[in-house]
Motif scaffolding. Sequence first.
Motif, PDB file in Angstrom:
ATOM      1  N   CYS A  71      -7.058   2.965   2.045  1.00  0.00           N
ATOM      2  CA  CYS A  71      -5.619   2.769   1.590  1.00  0.00           C
ATOM      3  C   CYS A  71      -5.392   1.699   0.851  1.00  0.00           C
ATOM      4  N   THR A 131       0.780   6.899  -1.067  1.00  0.00           N
ATOM      5  CA  THR A 131      -0.166   5.822  -1.120  1.00  0.00           C
ATOM      6  C   THR A 131      -1.224   6.105  -2.344  1.00  0.00           C
ATOM      7  N   ARG A 132      -1.906   5.364  -2.783  1.00  0.00           N
ATOM      8  CA  ARG A 132      -2.962   5.543  -3.821  1.00  0.00           C
ATOM      9  C   ARG A 132      -3.964   6.520  -3.454  1.00  0.00           C
ATOM     10  N   SER A 133      -4.435   6.399  -2.104  1.00  0.00           N
ATOM     11  CA  SER A 133      -5.328   7.618  -1.652  1.00  0.00           C
ATOM     12  C   SER A 133      -4.721   8.968  -1.564  1.00  0.00           C
ATOM     13  N   ARG A 186       4.821  -3.480  -9.539  1.00  0.00           N
ATOM     14  CA  ARG A 186       4.109  -2.585  -9.028  1.00  0.00           C
ATOM     15  C   ARG A 186       4.834  -1.213  -9.479  1.00  0.00           C
ATOM     16  N   LEU A 208       3.319   1.761 -11.666  1.00  0.00           N
ATOM     17  CA  LEU A 208       3.404   3.372 -10.830  1.00  0.00           C
ATOM     18  C   LEU A 208       4.004   4.342 -11.835  1.00  0.00           C
ATOM     19  N   PHE A 267      -1.696  -0.995  -4.088  1.00  0.00           N
ATOM     20  CA  PHE A 267      -1.206  -0.825  -5.582  1.00  0.00           C
ATOM     21  C   PHE A 267      -1.326  -1.924  -6.532  1.00  0.00           C
ATOM     22  N   ARG A 314       0.655  -1.316  -0.102  1.00  0.00           N
ATOM     23  CA  ARG A 314       0.115   0.045  -0.033  1.00  0.00           C
ATOM     24  C   ARG A 314       0.899   1.368  -0.035  1.00  0.00           C
ATOM     25  N   SER A 372       2.891  11.042   1.641  1.00  0.00           N
ATOM     26  CA  SER A 372       2.641  11.670   0.258  1.00  0.00           C
ATOM     27  C   SER A 372       2.766  13.174   0.169  1.00  0.00           C
TER      28      SER A 372
END
Length: 434
Positions: free
Chosen positions: A405, A351-353, A415, A419, A408, A258, A372
């Motif tokens: 969260c 993180t993605r969020s 991964r 990204l 990925f 994550r 982030s």
Amino acid sequence: MNLLHANDRAGAHPDSWYAATATPPDPTAPLKGEVRADVCVIGGGYTGLSAALHLAQRGYDVVLLEAHRAGFGASGRNGGQVGSGQRVEQDVLERMVGPDDAHKLWQLGEEAKSLIQSLIRDHQIDCDYRPGVVHADWHARDVPHSHAYVEKLARDYGYTQTEPLDRDAMQALVRAPGYQGGSVDWGAGHLHPLSFAIGLARAAQAAGVRLFEGSEVHHIHKGTPATVQTGQGRVRADHVVLATNGYLMGLDRAQSARVMPINNFVVATEPLGARADEVLTRDVAVADSKFVVNYFRLSADKRLLFGGGESYGYRFPSDIAAVVRAPMQQVFPQLRDVKIDYAWGGTLAITRSRLPFFSRPAPNMLAAAGYSGHGVALATLAGQIMAETIAGQAERFDTMARLPCPRFPGGPAARSPLLKLAMTWFAMRDRLGI
């Protein structure tokens, strides 16, 4: 490839303007043999240093393990901005987690800023804190949203320290012709990040924390007590705090899925002298609206500290100055002839969020990471929150742990390339002005 060793000299802070102007103490000895502690904290950045300090102040026997030097990672290399709230705006949070938790998260952001101020004051940390952070919009279409957000914070959260800036007001404050407006937050601020980290380390040691630098953790044997293994020693502890952020290196699978390390880059120009007024007319920090954010401020000796450009592999580029000069000259074309004296990179975690990941990898183990780009305040608060959670007060930890969260996509091998593909697309949108 191990990010702890991919780009930097072992046991040394990078060759940055921060390292050139900070006064770190002599390194501590690495861990050798076995020691016993109530809590073992892994990672000597803001999260780990804050956790160790607050635990020691509560009477816990704390060992802190750092692979290189305290403040070695993102904590000693970042843009120094102490922002309000979370990395995601409140209207987005309200949709994600509901109004009740969104208000709790705003309050946690306020507590994070207050914690920074109190730590600086209580431990006499000389880190050149200054108020004021500007949000600068590249596109005129984004300015109405920025102004509406100022109104929302005042109306729904009682926060009145932000001011809207139209184009003229922005140009009077930030001498960058491309910015169309935005806002300024006088309740946020900026500081010397490495000096702040060093100050936290000194405070933690004064409170009784046993700091072992040059002590890279290779394995954690979960249990009660847990055993934390380094190259030359081990710690047996009742509790473990995992505070490695972008330097996790496989110590926890859930976090690895994550939290993704990325690299960001900063330069320091030669001292600008009277030309500093061509950049900023007040001593504020700036972050703009691009997906790959440009962020900058003036140093105490009137250099432009400018961050820009990212990479998603392990290695830093061979010419960091050239990577950052491109966005710097786009923002400030009047500085094309300015010499760059320092250029450095650092590894942070996203993180993605774009919200931090708080977790319990084991019943006696806590972790926080993935700030982030919003980590100066939030990482410091995360350490305090984990300390109080170990002491039995878990409400704030649980609020943060409820944040979404997602993982990925792809396994460990896929991964990073996925990204890189996605982030390159967004960076291209920035360049095209989409």
